[in-house]
Design a protein around this motif. Structure first.
Motif, PDB file in Angstrom:
ATOM      1  N   MET A  35       0.698  -1.178   0.088  1.00  0.00           N
ATOM      2  CA  MET A  35       0.033  -0.077   0.023  1.00  0.00           C
ATOM      3  C   MET A  35       0.846   1.336  -0.051  1.00  0.00           C
ATOM      4  O   MET A  35       1.775   1.264   0.429  1.00  0.00           O
ATOM      5  N   ASP A  36       0.561   2.030  -0.771  1.00  0.00           N
ATOM      6  CA  ASP A  36       1.198   3.536  -0.919  1.00  0.00           C
ATOM      7  C   ASP A  36       1.169   4.396   0.422  1.00  0.00           C
ATOM      8  O   ASP A  36       0.193   4.621   1.092  1.00  0.00           O
ATOM      9  N   ASP A  37       2.510   4.659   0.889  1.00  0.00           N
ATOM     10  CA  ASP A  37       2.329   5.353   2.337  1.00  0.00           C
ATOM     11  C   ASP A  37       1.627   6.794   2.133  1.00  0.00           C
ATOM     12  O   ASP A  37       1.180   7.133   3.347  1.00  0.00           O
ATOM     13  N   LYS A  38       1.627   7.244   1.273  1.00  0.00           N
ATOM     14  CA  LYS A  38       1.161   8.476   0.872  1.00  0.00           C
ATOM     15  C   LYS A  38      -0.677   8.475   1.071  1.00  0.00           C
ATOM     16  O   LYS A  38      -1.232   9.513   1.684  1.00  0.00           O
ATOM     17  N   LEU A  39      -1.019   7.406   1.177  1.00  0.00           N
ATOM     18  CA  LEU A  39      -2.496   7.136   1.322  1.00  0.00           C
ATOM     19  C   LEU A  39      -2.810   6.717   2.669  1.00  0.00           C
ATOM     20  O   LEU A  39      -4.115   6.631   3.050  1.00  0.00           O
ATOM     21  N   THR A  40      -2.015   6.587   3.373  1.00  0.00           N
ATOM     22  CA  THR A  40      -2.082   6.199   4.667  1.00  0.00           C
ATOM     23  C   THR A  40      -1.911   7.538   5.936  1.00  0.00           C
ATOM     24  O   THR A  40      -1.196   8.488   5.594  1.00  0.00           O
ATOM     25  N   PHE A  41      -2.714   7.542   6.973  1.00  0.00           N
ATOM     26  CA  PHE A  41      -2.617   8.645   7.918  1.00  0.00           C
ATOM     27  C   PHE A  41      -2.181   8.218   9.296  1.00  0.00           C
ATOM     28  O   PHE A  41      -2.558   7.270   9.845  1.00  0.00           O
ATOM     29  N   ASP A  42      -0.923   8.898   9.717  1.00  0.00           N
ATOM     30  CA  ASP A  42      -0.429   8.513  11.007  1.00  0.00           C
ATOM     31  C   ASP A  42      -0.477   9.414  11.765  1.00  0.00           C
ATOM     32  O   ASP A  42       0.284  10.513  11.574  1.00  0.00           O
ATOM     33  N   PRO A  43      -1.375   9.656  12.731  1.00  0.00           N
ATOM     34  CA  PRO A  43      -1.421  10.815  13.579  1.00  0.00           C
ATOM     35  C   PRO A  43      -0.207  11.143  14.516  1.00  0.00           C
ATOM     36  O   PRO A  43       0.126  12.438  14.611  1.00  0.00           O
ATOM     37  N   THR A  44       0.591   9.997  14.903  1.00  0.00           N
ATOM     38  CA  THR A  44       1.792  10.244  15.359  1.00  0.00           C
ATOM     39  C   THR A  44       2.786  10.936  14.581  1.00  0.00           C
ATOM     40  O   THR A  44       3.520  12.128  15.166  1.00  0.00           O
ATOM     41  N   GLU A  45       2.668  10.477  13.345  1.00  0.00           N
ATOM     42  CA  GLU A  45       3.785  11.222  12.504  1.00  0.00           C
ATOM     43  C   GLU A  45       3.169  12.587  12.438  1.00  0.00           C
ATOM     44  O   GLU A  45       4.325  13.416  12.083  1.00  0.00           O
ATOM     45  N   ARG A  46       2.059  12.634  11.943  1.00  0.00           N
ATOM     46  CA  ARG A  46       1.566  14.064  11.483  1.00  0.00           C
ATOM     47  C   ARG A  46       1.707  15.038  12.683  1.00  0.00           C
ATOM     48  O   ARG A  46       2.246  16.266  12.506  1.00  0.00           O
ATOM     49  N   ARG A  47       1.553  14.811  14.172  1.00  0.00           N
ATOM     50  CA  ARG A  47       1.899  15.412  15.114  1.00  0.00           C
ATOM     51  C   ARG A  47       3.274  15.940  15.248  1.00  0.00           C
ATOM     52  O   ARG A  47       3.641  16.988  15.456  1.00  0.00           O
ATOM     53  N   ALA A  48       4.224  14.980  14.901  1.00  0.00           N
ATOM     54  CA  ALA A  48       5.640  15.467  14.943  1.00  0.00           C
ATOM     55  C   ALA A  48       5.913  16.506  13.859  1.00  0.00           C
ATOM     56  O   ALA A  48       6.778  17.319  13.956  1.00  0.00           O
ATOM     57  N   GLU A  49       5.246  16.139  12.606  1.00  0.00           N
ATOM     58  CA  GLU A  49       5.418  17.120  11.297  1.00  0.00           C
ATOM     59  C   GLU A  49       5.163  18.456  11.889  1.00  0.00           C
ATOM     60  O   GLU A  49       5.764  19.480  11.611  1.00  0.00           O
ATOM     61  N   LYS A  50       3.784  18.586  12.377  1.00  0.00           N
ATOM     62  CA  LYS A  50       3.401  19.762  12.915  1.00  0.00           C
ATOM     63  C   LYS A  50       4.092  20.341  13.882  1.00  0.00           C
ATOM     64  O   LYS A  50       4.571  21.937  13.845  1.00  0.00           O
ATOM     65  N   GLN A  51       4.693  19.736  14.968  1.00  0.00           N
ATOM     66  CA  GLN A  51       5.751  20.343  15.967  1.00  0.00           C
ATOM     67  C   GLN A  51       6.817  20.720  15.305  1.00  0.00           C
ATOM     68  O   GLN A  51       7.424  21.969  15.479  1.00  0.00           O
ATOM     69  N   ALA A  52       7.250  19.864  14.437  1.00  0.00           N
ATOM     70  CA  ALA A  52       8.685  20.524  13.711  1.00  0.00           C
ATOM     71  C   ALA A  52       8.422  21.833  12.946  1.00  0.00           C
ATOM     72  O   ALA A  52       9.328  22.601  12.998  1.00  0.00           O
ATOM     73  N   GLN A  53       7.368  22.034  12.370  1.00  0.00           N
ATOM     74  CA  GLN A  53       7.097  23.131  11.633  1.00  0.00           C
ATOM     75  C   GLN A  53       6.899  24.352  12.623  1.00  0.00           C
ATOM     76  O   GLN A  53       7.375  25.331  12.624  1.00  0.00           O
ATOM     77  N   ARG A  54       6.031  24.141  13.726  1.00  0.00           N
ATOM     78  CA  ARG A  54       6.103  25.044  14.692  1.00  0.00           C
ATOM     79  C   ARG A  54       7.635  25.552  15.294  1.00  0.00           C
ATOM     80  O   ARG A  54       7.766  26.659  15.460  1.00  0.00           O
ATOM     81  N   ASP A  55       8.325  24.501  15.495  1.00  0.00           N
ATOM     82  CA  ASP A  55       9.746  25.014  15.894  1.00  0.00           C
ATOM     83  C   ASP A  55      10.447  25.703  15.077  1.00  0.00           C
ATOM     84  O   ASP A  55      11.276  26.617  15.351  1.00  0.00           O
TER      85      ASP A  55
END
Length: 63
Positions: A1-21
Protein backbone atom coordinates in the motif's frame (compact mmCIF):
# COMPACT_ATOMS: atom_id res chain seq x y z
CA UNK A 1 0.00 0.00 0.00
CA UNK A 2 1.22 3.49 -0.83
CA UNK A 3 2.36 5.33 2.33
CA UNK A 4 0.95 8.58 0.94
CA UNK A 5 -2.54 7.13 1.27
CA UNK A 6 -2.23 6.31 4.96
CA UNK A 7 -2.55 8.70 7.88
CA UNK A 8 -0.36 8.30 10.92
CA UNK A 9 -1.47 10.73 13.66
CA UNK A 10 1.82 10.36 15.53
CA UNK A 11 3.81 11.21 12.42
CA UNK A 12 1.51 14.15 11.62
CA UNK A 13 1.84 15.47 15.16
CA UNK A 14 5.65 15.32 14.81
CA UNK A 15 5.49 17.13 11.44
CA UNK A 16 3.34 19.89 12.91
CA UNK A 17 5.66 20.27 15.92
CA UNK A 18 8.70 20.46 13.63
CA UNK A 19 7.02 23.25 11.64
CA UNK A 20 6.11 25.13 14.83
CA UNK A 21 9.73 24.81 16.00
CA UNK A 22 11.01 26.09 12.64
CA UNK A 23 8.57 29.01 12.79
CA UNK A 24 9.71 29.89 16.33
CA UNK A 25 13.36 29.78 15.30
CA UNK A 26 12.74 31.97 12.24
CA UNK A 27 10.87 34.44 14.43
CA UNK A 28 13.66 34.48 17.03
CA UNK A 29 16.29 35.09 14.33
CA UNK A 30 14.24 37.94 12.92
CA UNK A 31 13.79 36.20 9.56
CA UNK A 32 10.03 36.82 9.74
CA UNK A 33 7.65 38.99 11.71
CA UNK A 34 4.64 37.69 13.61
CA UNK A 35 2.41 39.20 10.94
CA UNK A 36 4.30 37.44 8.14
CA UNK A 37 4.10 34.15 10.01
CA UNK A 38 0.40 34.65 10.58
CA UNK A 39 -0.19 35.27 6.88
CA UNK A 40 1.96 32.27 5.89
CA UNK A 41 0.18 29.93 8.27
CA UNK A 42 -3.23 30.93 7.03
CA UNK A 43 -6.69 31.05 8.55
CA UNK A 44 -6.07 29.16 11.78
CA UNK A 45 -3.28 31.48 12.88
CA UNK A 46 -5.47 34.54 12.45
CA UNK A 47 -5.80 36.61 15.66
CA UNK A 48 -9.55 36.51 15.12
CA UNK A 49 -9.40 32.72 15.49
CA UNK A 50 -6.56 32.39 18.01
CA UNK A 51 -8.03 34.88 20.47
CA UNK A 52 -11.41 33.15 20.62
CA UNK A 53 -12.65 30.84 23.33
CA UNK A 54 -14.87 27.84 22.92
CA UNK A 55 -17.79 28.03 25.29
CA UNK A 56 -19.99 25.07 26.02
CA UNK A 57 -23.57 26.13 26.39
CA UNK A 58 -25.87 23.93 28.32
CA UNK A 59 -28.94 22.82 26.45
CA UNK A 60 -32.29 23.96 27.75
CA UNK A 61 -33.94 21.28 29.83
CA UNK A 62 -36.69 19.41 28.09
CA UNK A 63 -40.02 19.32 29.87
Amino acid sequence: MDDKLTFDPTERRAEKQAQRDADAEALARGDVTREELSRANGLFSSPMIVNRHVVRRSRPRSK
